[in-house]
Every structure is written in C-alpha cells, then in structure tokens.
Design a protein around this motif. Structure first.
Motif, mmCIF file in Angstrom:
data_model
loop_
_atom_site.group_PDB
_atom_site.id
_atom_site.type_symbol
_atom_site.label_atom_id
_atom_site.label_comp_id
_atom_site.label_asym_id
_atom_site.label_seq_id
_atom_site.Cartn_x
_atom_site.Cartn_y
_atom_site.Cartn_z
ATOM 1 N N VAL A 75 0.814 -1.223 0.000
ATOM 2 C CA VAL A 75 0.000 0.000 0.000
ATOM 3 C C VAL A 75 0.847 1.273 0.000
ATOM 4 O O VAL A 75 0.320 2.381 0.075
ATOM 5 C CB VAL A 75 -1.015 0.021 1.170
ATOM 6 N N GLY A 76 2.177 1.107 -0.090
ATOM 7 C CA GLY A 76 3.038 2.266 -0.322
ATOM 8 C C GLY A 76 3.585 2.968 0.894
ATOM 9 O O GLY A 76 3.984 4.136 0.820
ATOM 10 N N ILE A 77 3.641 2.298 2.032
ATOM 11 C CA ILE A 77 4.216 2.900 3.241
ATOM 12 C C ILE A 77 5.740 2.954 3.081
ATOM 13 O O ILE A 77 6.361 1.971 2.661
ATOM 14 C CB ILE A 77 3.855 2.075 4.489
ATOM 15 N N PRO A 78 6.392 4.064 3.433
ATOM 16 C CA PRO A 78 7.860 4.126 3.369
ATOM 17 C C PRO A 78 8.493 3.053 4.248
ATOM 18 O O PRO A 78 7.909 2.622 5.248
ATOM 19 C CB PRO A 78 8.187 5.527 3.907
ATOM 20 N N GLU A 79 9.683 2.630 3.884
ATOM 21 C CA GLU A 79 10.342 1.561 4.635
ATOM 22 C C GLU A 79 11.383 2.070 5.624
ATOM 23 O O GLU A 79 11.790 1.346 6.525
ATOM 24 C CB GLU A 79 10.993 0.576 3.663
ATOM 25 N N LYS A 80 11.828 3.324 5.482
ATOM 26 C CA LYS A 80 12.867 3.856 6.355
ATOM 27 C C LYS A 80 12.447 5.200 6.958
ATOM 28 O O LYS A 80 11.951 6.075 6.258
ATOM 29 C CB LYS A 80 14.178 4.032 5.586
ATOM 30 N N LEU A 81 12.687 5.369 8.250
ATOM 31 C CA LEU A 81 12.369 6.624 8.932
ATOM 32 C C LEU A 81 13.210 7.782 8.411
ATOM 33 O O LEU A 81 12.778 8.940 8.440
ATOM 34 C CB LEU A 81 12.582 6.463 10.437
ATOM 35 N N SER A 82 14.417 7.470 7.947
ATOM 36 C CA SER A 82 15.277 8.529 7.415
ATOM 37 C C SER A 82 14.630 9.218 6.211
ATOM 38 O O SER A 82 14.886 10.397 5.955
ATOM 39 C CB SER A 82 16.640 7.960 7.026
ATOM 40 N N GLU A 83 13.759 8.500 5.484
ATOM 41 C CA GLU A 83 13.032 9.099 4.364
ATOM 42 C C GLU A 83 12.096 10.203 4.842
ATOM 43 O O GLU A 83 11.715 11.087 4.072
ATOM 44 C CB GLU A 83 12.204 8.041 3.633
ATOM 45 N N LEU A 84 11.744 10.150 6.128
ATOM 46 C CA LEU A 84 10.799 11.106 6.713
ATOM 47 C C LEU A 84 11.498 12.165 7.557
ATOM 48 O O LEU A 84 10.841 12.955 8.235
ATOM 49 C CB LEU A 84 9.766 10.358 7.563
ATOM 50 N N GLY A 85 12.825 12.168 7.534
ATOM 51 C CA GLY A 85 13.572 13.202 8.253
ATOM 52 C C GLY A 85 14.010 12.841 9.652
ATOM 53 O O GLY A 85 14.540 13.680 10.385
ATOM 54 N N VAL A 86 13.793 11.583 10.073
ATOM 55 C CA VAL A 86 14.209 11.164 11.412
ATOM 56 C C VAL A 86 15.725 10.956 11.434
ATOM 57 O O VAL A 86 16.292 10.369 10.512
ATOM 58 C CB VAL A 86 13.483 9.867 11.827
ATOM 59 N N THR A 87 16.365 11.453 12.497
ATOM 60 C CA THR A 87 17.820 11.325 12.612
ATOM 61 C C THR A 87 18.207 10.623 13.912
ATOM 62 O O THR A 87 17.447 10.622 14.886
ATOM 63 C CB THR A 87 18.506 12.704 12.575
ATOM 64 N N GLU A 88 19.402 10.061 13.922
ATOM 65 C CA GLU A 88 19.872 9.297 15.075
ATOM 66 C C GLU A 88 20.041 10.160 16.314
ATOM 67 O O GLU A 88 19.969 9.668 17.443
ATOM 68 C CB GLU A 88 21.199 8.617 14.716
ATOM 69 N N VAL A 89 20.222 11.458 16.122
ATOM 70 C CA VAL A 89 20.477 12.350 17.251
ATOM 71 C C VAL A 89 19.318 12.383 18.246
ATOM 72 O O VAL A 89 19.507 12.656 19.437
ATOM 73 C CB VAL A 89 20.797 13.779 16.742
ATOM 74 N N ASP A 90 18.093 12.068 17.790
ATOM 75 C CA ASP A 90 16.925 12.134 18.670
ATOM 76 C C ASP A 90 16.548 10.791 19.294
ATOM 77 O O ASP A 90 15.550 10.714 20.026
ATOM 78 C CB ASP A 90 15.717 12.667 17.893
ATOM 79 N N LEU A 91 17.286 9.746 19.022
ATOM 80 C CA LEU A 91 16.873 8.414 19.455
ATOM 81 C C LEU A 91 16.793 8.264 20.966
ATOM 82 O O LEU A 91 15.913 7.564 21.484
ATOM 83 C CB LEU A 91 17.799 7.345 18.860
ATOM 84 N N ASN A 92 17.701 8.900 21.706
ATOM 85 C CA ASN A 92 17.639 8.819 23.165
ATOM 86 C C ASN A 92 16.329 9.398 23.693
ATOM 87 O O ASN A 92 15.658 8.788 24.537
ATOM 88 C CB ASN A 92 18.824 9.563 23.792
ATOM 89 N N LYS A 93 15.981 10.568 23.186
ATOM 90 C CA LYS A 93 14.731 11.209 23.612
ATOM 91 C C LYS A 93 13.528 10.375 23.207
ATOM 92 O O LYS A 93 12.589 10.184 23.996
ATOM 93 C CB LYS A 93 14.634 12.609 22.997
ATOM 94 N N LEU A 94 13.536 9.873 21.970
ATOM 95 C CA LEU A 94 12.422 9.057 21.493
ATOM 96 C C LEU A 94 12.246 7.814 22.360
ATOM 97 O O LEU A 94 11.117 7.442 22.711
ATOM 98 C CB LEU A 94 12.663 8.645 20.038
#
Length: 383
Positions: free
Chosen positions: A334-353
């Motif tokens: 159904v066309g859902i993206p496979e990677k969060l990086s495609e949506l602008g998510v970066t590793e720098v926020d992973l601790n907070k997330l």
C-alpha cells in the motif's frame, strides 16, 4: 473474578449515506448549537457541505472552528475552547480523521472540567463528563470517533500526550463511506495501517479478552481483504464500506483491551517530527511484533488464521512468523515508506524518542516492557 468494562458510543451510524440521518438524532438529544470542529482542508471541501445539509434541515445551529492542526497541540485545544465559549455552543460536532476528533475530545473535557490540557494526560484523569460530542469520521483508520483515547501534543515538551478518559466518549459516532471516497491513496494507506495496528495490538496485549479478540480478528480479516482495493481505487465503495466496518471493529477492540509499544513509539515520532501517525505505526508494527512473538507466540495464531494461513499442524512461532511477514508485505503493497530517514528522522533524537516511549501511556499494554537500549535498537532497525 475480573470485571471487563466495554466502552462504545451509545449510538453509532454506519453505512452509505448515513450522514443524512444525523439531524434527527441530534434533535432527540435536545442540543441547541454546535461547535463544528474540523480543519482547513475539510472546511473548504464538499465533505463539509454533506455534513451541514442535514444540520440545516433539522434546524441545528452551528459555528465552525476549522483551525485544527494535523497533530493538535495544547494551544490548539485552547483556541477551540475559547471559540466555543465565545459562540455559546452547548455541544460539539467533530468532522475529520484523528486530528479533529482528538481536538474535539480535548475541548470537550476542558469545557466541563476546566484546568490545563496537560492535567488530563494519562488514564481517567477528569472528574466530569465532557461536553457532548457527535463524532463524524472521514478517514478509515484512527477509530478516534468511537474510543476513549485521544492524543494532544504538548508543544513545550515535544511530547504526544495520551489521554485515556471514559468521560471523553462521543454520544454519537458516524461512519459514512461516502465521506471517504475522495481521500488520497497515501492517506487511505496510512489510516488503514493504523487500523490494522489497533487490531493486532489489541489481540497481543495482556488486556485482551474474548469479546475484544472477536472484534479484532474480524478487523484484521477485513483490512487484509479490502485495504489494497481502497488504496488502489478510492471510489471502490464496497472496499470503503468494508473498511468502515473494519475500523469500527478494531476500534472496539483496542478501546477496551488496550494498545502496546507500537503506539508508544509512534507517538514519539509524531511529537518530535510531526509525522503521520498511521505511517509511523505501519513502519514499527512488524518490528515490535517480532519482539512480542518471542514472548507470546501463541497470541499470533488468531492473527495468522485471519490473514489466511491454515494453522493446522503449525507451531505458534510459525504462525507468528507468517503473520509478521504478511503485515510487512501489506505495508509495502500500500506504499508505506520503509525507512524513517526518508521522513527526516535522525539518530540524534533516538535517546529522547526511547525515553519518552517508555513513559507513554500505551507502553504498559505491551506483552513485555523493552529496555531503553532495546527501544533504540528497534528505532535504528528502520532508520
């Protein structure tokens, strides 16, 4: 003995053209003037005309608040509340998908309980029933129109606050597939995968019981059969109508069994990056459920059977592997993206997330509580 409490609106209108009946139901309740809560897109679309026509016919007065944001914030709710008071409205009509429905729930609770939106984060924090809401849904996915859950973004903390509150339950829900036919394919896919996440998490959670299992299984089967059709052709009215039934069934399931860590993680992505909730759920669902299947593989037999597997002579783990594989395949179809990086998510926020995922109100509904390190690893897997 454990008492199970099943929450659902008192009146639920479903099926093609049911929007035309709302006037008489509102008249029966004796309300005088509605705050019509929606967003800018819907307020300028033919959908709103289809809602307003039966209100006018029934002589129901209304004022339109159309400033709802895609992920409504505390300030957004306060704006709606101020407008409600200014216009002297005695009930609310919400029109839209999850965002207008959630904003309306927040306005409803503040209108009768007072205080700040942040006071109501968590489970059953209000003392009084909210201002009555007639919830008109326009997307096949969130089930916000029939549930006691709503999500408001605390813009100061960058956190999506999950509010689980029986006092926010709508009086009337409306699910008319004719209001959904013009929804774009990407939105149809995202909201449909959101609905699938509701059903799967409701089946896997320790809070599940036979009634919620039955509704969740039925939702899974309908979604796998009809979501690809609805995405391919938004005017496939049979597919749209069957998806209406799917979201209602899945909504009943998670409203009463609870959700889990997929939603806990997805809420953080929405709070920090303002991403579509259904897309986040779809991307995380196979990852989290793979980990859940290591702990409760038996929970996946019903899911696999609903998707189409002959579970005879299959082990619980085989059923889980099959279900998770098919969920991932549906997401891609159904066309859902496979990677969060495609949506602008970066590793720098992973601790907070990760930290905020563990604090989320949905997290305790998961079969196990991941560690912070495990949570970061799951985010990284689709980064």
């Amino acid at each position: 003995m454990t008492t199970q409490v099943f929450y659902v609106p008192a009146v639920n209108l479903m099926g093609r053209g049911c929007i035309s009946d709302i006037g008489e139901h509102i008249q029966e309740l004796g309300f005088k003037k509605a705050l019509l809560v929606t967003d800018k897109f819907l307020s300028s679309s033919p959908i709103l005309d289809k809602v307003i026509a039966p209100l006018k016919k029934a002589g129901v007065a209304y004022s339109i608040f159309d400033d709802v944001k895609p992920n409504p914030t505390c300030e957004n709710v306060n704006q709606g509340l101020a407008f409600l008071k200014k216009e002297n409205c005695d009930f609310i009509i919400s029109v839209g998908g999850g965002s207008p429905q959630d904003a309306a729930s927040g306005i409803s609770i503040l209108a009768t309980n007072g205080g700040d939106m942040r006071d109501y984060e968590g489970v059953h924090q209000s003392k009084k029933k909210g201002l009555p809401v007639v919830a008109i849904n326009t997307t096949a996915g969130t089930s916000a129109e029939i549930t006691i859950n709503y999500v408001i973004t605390d813009e100061d903390r960058g956190v999506k606050m999950v509010c689980v509150d029986k006092n926010s339950l709508a009086r009337i829900s409306v699910n008319d597939p004719e209001l959904m036919v013009d929804k774009p394919a990407a939105l149809t896919a995202a909201t449909g995968m959101d609905a699938l996440t509701h059903a799967v998490e409701a089946l896997v959670t320790p809070g599940a019981y036979p009634v919620t299992d039955a509704t969740a299984v039925a939702a899974v089967e309908l979604i796998f059969n009809y979501l690809p059709r609805a995405v391919k052709d938004g005017h496939d009215i049979e597919a749209r109508e069957q998806m209406v039934y799917a979201i209602f069934l899945g909504g009943m399931a998670f409203n009463n069994a609870g959700l889990g860590f997929v939603h806990a993680m997805a809420h953080q992505l929405g709070g920090v990056y303002d991403l579509p909730h259904g897309v986040c759920n779809a991307m995380l669902l196979p990852i989290v459920e793979r980990e859940n299947a290591k702990r409760v593989p038996e929970k996946f037999r019903k899911i696999a059977k609903a998707i189409g597997l002959d579970v005879t002579n299959k082990s619980n783990q085989e059923c889980a592997d099959y279900a998770i594989k098919k969920i991932r395949e549906l997401s891609i179809e159904v066309g859902i993206p496979e990677k969060l990086s495609e949506l602008g998510v970066t590793e720098v926020d992973l601790n907070k997330l990760a930290d905020n995922s563990l604090k989320d109100a949905c997290a305790p509904g998961n079969p196990f509580m991941p560690t912070k390190e495990e949570t970061i690893a799951m985010f990284k897997e689709i980064l």
